[in-house]
Scaffold this active site. Structure first.
Site, PDB file in Angstrom:
ATOM      1  CG  HIS B 155      -1.755  -1.254   1.337  1.00  0.00           C
ATOM      2  ND1 HIS B 155      -2.909  -1.478   0.624  1.00  0.00           N
ATOM      3  CD2 HIS B 155      -1.553  -2.380   2.073  1.00  0.00           C
ATOM      4  CE1 HIS B 155      -3.398  -2.669   0.942  1.00  0.00           C
ATOM      5  NE2 HIS B 155      -2.595  -3.253   1.797  1.00  0.00           N
ATOM      6  CB  SER B 278      14.077  19.317 -17.126  1.00  0.00           C
ATOM      7  OG  SER B 278      13.479  20.590 -16.937  1.00  0.00           O
TER       8      SER B 278
END
Lengths: 450, 450, 450, 450
Positions: B155, B278
């Site tokens: 989870h 980037s």
């Protein structure tokens, strides 16, 4: 060099709408990207972010015609960056002192998302315009055939009479809702993007908001309240609207496909001049355009699902969902526009065989009037008894049999006059009135919408 | 001229696998189509259906190099028929007396479906081969890291320790099943098509079956027991197998994407040489290939659904589902092969930061050993009491806190020696043995499978 | 209390297969879950992990009959944990000293995934068995109608003759491949799960692997080489196999739906005794079961996509994809089994109207023999000239017209004898031989496959 | 008896929204169906179609409380008709002379589609209302955290600073568009159906249109211009709108899931009181509600696709697509409402760890300010040189390193003052202003929209 059928020299006419080349064909797309960069530079010059002379040089010298596409492509691959190749290509055509001011402070997604905004605005408008023309055709067809009685079919079985007009009115009614949806969604999806690295325009502070507003406005796009780098409901809504449009056209195509069966023969899609349906069976006349509407709708539906799935994006930029849009959005736009033009041609030349419609109705004879007989009989012996009696009686009735005799045999004392009335009264209920209602309702929107 | 990103000069490297050009690029595809026509003519000559001289002329003169593609395309559009343009193009290069013997008695779908059979055979084999190489990489990675302890997460939360080897073994285990599936399905989808007008080869009687068998065999394809013009489970199975392969690669990509977060830092996909992540944030190192695996998997999943939907076809030929395959099958083949090569590169250069793995484990300290403490404590005070006590105790425990002290505070008389054993014994259960089991099981298939 | 139509008292017969209640109905499901817990306890006792007496008590006392379901449900909601409520319910029926040994060291997913393994094994086997029966029906139908000539249709249009047997053989051929797929996939998806917290069984060291093997074996399931907590290709493959099975049945249903149109009238699905098609049109006989096959196939297709999407799971447990399986897997199993029984009933009682088949063939007359005429004519004047001539000639020919006269009018000197031969020779090509081939190929697998 | 998890006593709370029981639970659904039949009888009595006394008796005596559900179910199965069982059940509670006037002239789909109209109206309104409350929470959260600086992440990697407020504003912006979409679509999907056998109300002529208008109006539904028996865009639009709503909630859930990782620790979904995350790892705190939002969104997405596919319907009634809606529409309504309430609870109790946000920002230090440094440096040495220099310099920079020193080492003469300004000026660009814009824009609609 084309690896996809969509761009194949042989087959691209089946998968591509030439009127969208200015948006999607490589040079067209790049031309729009350059317009976006020019608008950015111009807005930046207005706000003193870059020199006015640089913006002027960019406006004058940047052009897809002078761009060395091979060089751009090579540099794109070398840098593994989506637009660095383009930037290097632009530098070749700009004086050195301007180099740094083209694409100043923007990111790939600012350019591609703004292009998406233009794409959604323009394709949405074009689809709406095509649907408007289609609707004109449909309304004429509905009006002309307001009272053309034909067999209504349920579960593939002849049931009770309708008119062809009411069938077409149902198509027009659906198209009308799509035109409204396209109008309602337009302001949402015709939106520009200028977010910079993480959506907050840190590069341009403090003039960020003003710059974005000027940039979007110059391109005829709405300005978002907040960057939508990972907020993609606009694309999902747009894609689903196209998918619904295509689904409606597929429904029309399917109906023609079925009613064009020679065993039914009520509708015929126009034969393309010079067209050959089959080389092994020269007599064939296939509903190929109608089929193609179904094919296109399936493809657009599958594509639109990717856009919906793509809404679950992480953080401030998420390449996983975003890059999938690069494939899907152009594809569904091309298919959808092609679908509207294909449907337009099919419906404009649709052959309606009213004789076949009448013959089919006659062939199913009194059976098809059962709803009226049932209604009449119900007033005499009650609905339930009438139902049970009719189920037995009609199963005994030959297509050209005497229903009065059969009913008499079952002890129903309907007079000949009553039977005549049940069997001959106009049996199509509100079919004509539904046509009137759709005509009244949809003629207005089709005028008022954009 | 490319309207889709897939065939864009700038971006096709992101969406296209060059090693499949011989199957999908227009000239490659046509070259295979011509091979199919030659195989047909040859088989027909063998059976006396066409003159031997015609087959010889076809074998010699038919070539994609001498075909006038523009003429073919123009004639295709003019006839609205998928292969009449090609036939006319071929006539230009053949003597008149041979004209009628090329494409003799076959239909479009005979050519395109047989091409599909070749496509599915070849792409299936290539994907299997790529997966085989990938598996070698995975098995080495699993073996090397058999005992590299790291945080297991459930989870999204650190749970208990595992080893990196067992994580990789789970990937390899999945890949191994795909290799088996590809081998099992191969004989089903590597099948030719020769059905004629309606699938019964009426044109060729009585030699139809023999002709089909020779035709398929000459192309290295299986002969179907019955025409599969509207029986499309082969495509659906093949498409779904590719979609599962890509889903596994997406699972690997997602895992790398998450574990490459600097806050975790346990894995790093290789940096492409010269690559720029980037332009606005020069320090960035993005897991772009890992992301792309997820993107590709979504697109292949959407495409494969169209093939599954396409199984519900009518009668003896149904253009609606069939034509959709023309778009979808090439697309998912390209994406899938690209995914296997991308994943191969990512995994071959994967940086495993065992220091970060160890540090993260230490940071979550004793918490992560709760399963062992629970097991040990259960033998003393029972499982339920142990669970309740631990839930309270661990909530009070600082990451570097003294679990023995906390337990003592709650009245648990575990000796220091017991605690030491619970907290220091190898805590990874069968992690290493699972690696061994996968190594043992999958090394064999990867050799024996084609 | 049912909020879904599937479990509605009124409608559940349309959406649920009672023979699967032992797997999916709440008490049935819980009964299997308890069997899983008993198998776990027994294996643990064998290995000395828990006391033998506790395992014996669990085996004897744990039962769905003595479980207080309301209490279990209340505790489930209170704990927000999927099985803590069940554990508390079990404690009510066990002596205190045994409490801690039920569900010892296992997690929710160990229970539910092992249940999934049983579900996939059993439902796969049942679907295969139903398909086996269906295939027997299909093969008989194909054999009986090996030479029943009927119209072959392409693009919805009558094309050239086939036999009904060859149409059915194509269905049987597809079903045969599904039976093989179900057999091939069985060992993959009939697999148990015992992974503990993060898949490495840290709780049970060092006996973990041995415990898992005994546990799986006791339940008749395969033992995985590595935990598959986030490796879900088994489910995706199983789901897609069911979706393909249903798609084939939908194809059969669609064909019956279309051929049951009174305008065609060649097939009729059996009328259910006492069934009422329409209360407003008592004469109707709707192909409702055939339609339902299409409905079910669409639902199973949509569900199977969720399983495929669910393969991209993170880390060692991922609730997002896993929990979606709880909804989808039972749903598609129920629908699929219902589809096989529905199709079985439809095909067992299928009415084949050979008179209508003959009449429809006659109605399209010589047109349908064009493939033979073309073949014959091609030998005289060449294929291309024959094609062009036939396209003109056939467009002039009335359904009952004299093709010899029309050809003569166009200057073709085919003798009456030649024309007679072209027009009367068995026109169905390899239709019958394809039936023979499918019979030969599929009768063997249907015996040998489980 | 429940075969689906959705209606399981143990688990229904995870899959069902109790506030929709009046629409979907069997008795609730039947109660609405009976209201529909009463409205029909009342309108028919007003128009003299049935006796006023019969309508009065129906209004008084028809009730779900007196209906023998077992009898209805048995009769439904016996007749194989969807509502004949219900009709027979109603007869048990009505005097004989009224029997025939209940359900007079209507068909199954008139009842179920009108129920669908009510469902879409009510569920649409409830989802909108829940979203309205959610938006209030979001706007407060955005306002409170307007200037809470945190790491902005792209491609899963820390990039540049944003504020948490701007992240929440992006969620609110998306929710606002959904509220508008729900308002815009409402009049389309809140529509009744009364079409009779084939959509033209032949049974009721000449009063059909007036009857339909009164019937729809009495139920608070819009009256369609034309029957929509096979025109299903209303359902497709509604379903997709729900799917988009759930996708937005999934995006929020995914973000919380990721930022709840202890390695990041910036957000925490509220712990349910008494909740247990893991029984094998008692220390765990899982983002289970956030995960469930993703699960629900996937299920609703899959369901909505079935509705879109269902638009391609044939003729005047088509059971294939229509019956699939019976399963899908209730399912996606339940899931969607559950998603909005789950998201509401998660966001209302969301723990925002501003300390973790600040610490994470500090940990990535100067790197995250690269956008500002780049902007500043660009004004001195040009953007391109600045980019290249920074890429090198930053790769050499330790997290706590001295950027001025590194720059100086590369020959950049930025003064300490300049560097200080670049590194300390508010770096979040328009983050706060975006919050203001969303607050301004969305507070109005949330008031004015229903």
């Amino acid at each position: 060099m084309a690896t996809r059928m969509s761009d194949s020299l042989m087959y691209r006419h089946l998968w591509t709408a030439p009127e969208l080349d200015y948006l999607f064909e490589e040079k067209g797309r790049l031309s729009i990207w350059l317009d976006i960069l020019k608008a950015l530079a111009s807005a930046q010059a207005d706000l003193g972010i870059i020199p006015v002379e640089s913006a002027a040089a960019i406006a004058e010298l940047v052009s897809v015609e002078t761009l060395d596409l091979d060089y751009v492509a090579t540099q794109t691959r070398a840098s593994s960056h989506s637009t660095l190749g383009l930037i290097k290509g632009l530098e070749q055509t700009l004086p050195p002192e301007v180099h740094q001011y083209v694409y100043y402070g923007a990111t790939v997604q600012d350019v591609t998302d703004t292009w998406f905004g233009i794409v959604m605005r323009d394709v949405g408008d074009r689809v709406a315009a095509h649907l408007g023309q289609l609707q004109t055709t449909l309304l004429q067809l509905a009006e002309t055939n307001r009272d053309t009685v034909m067999v209504g079919r349920t579960h593939g079985q002849p049931g009770a009479p309708i008119t062809f007009g009411t069938k077409v009115a149902s198509w027009a009614d659906e198209v009308a809702r799509h035109i409204i949806r396209l109008a309602e969604g337009r302001s949402r999806w015709s939106t520009g993007q200028l977010g910079g690295a993480v959506g907050v325009l840190g590069f341009f502070q403090p003039a960020g908001l003003e710059l974005r507003a000027r940039f979007c406005s110059a391109l005829g796009l709405g300005t978002p309240d907040v960057s939508w780098l990972t907020s993609r409901d606009r694309l999902a809504e747009f894609g689903h609207t196209l998918a619904m449009v295509c689904a409606t056209l597929a429904r029309i195509g399917s109906e023609i496909y079925e009613l064009q069966r020679p065993e039914i023969g009520e509708l015929l899609e126009p034969r393309s001049s010079g067209g050959v349906s089959s080389i092994t069976m020269p007599q064939k006349r296939n509903p190929e355009s109608s089929e193609h509407l179904v094919t296109l709708a399936r493809l657009v539906r599958a594509g639109s699902t990717v856009l919906l799935e793509g809404m679950d994006q992480q953080h401030e930029r998420d390449g996983r969902g975003w890059k999938a849009e690069w494939i899907v959005l152009p594809e569904i736009c091309e298919f959808s526009l092609l679908a509207t033009t294909t449907a337009g041609a099919v419906l404009a030349g649709l052959e309606v065989n009213t004789t076949a419609m009448a013959n089919n109705l006659a062939a199913h004879g009194a059976l098809l009037r059962s709803e009226q007989v049932l209604a009449g009989l119900s007033t005499k012996i009650g609905k339930h008894e009438a139902q049970q009696l009719l189920q037995v009686a009609l199963s005994e009735l030959a297509p050209d049999g005497d229903i009065a005799a059969v009913l008499a045999r079952h002890g129903v004392s309907a007079s000949a006059e009553e039977l005549r009335r049940w069997l001959t009264q106009p049996a199509t209920g509100v079919a004509g009135e539904q046509v009137d209602a759709v005509l009244a309702a949809t003629r207005v929107p089709s005028d008022s919408v954009r």
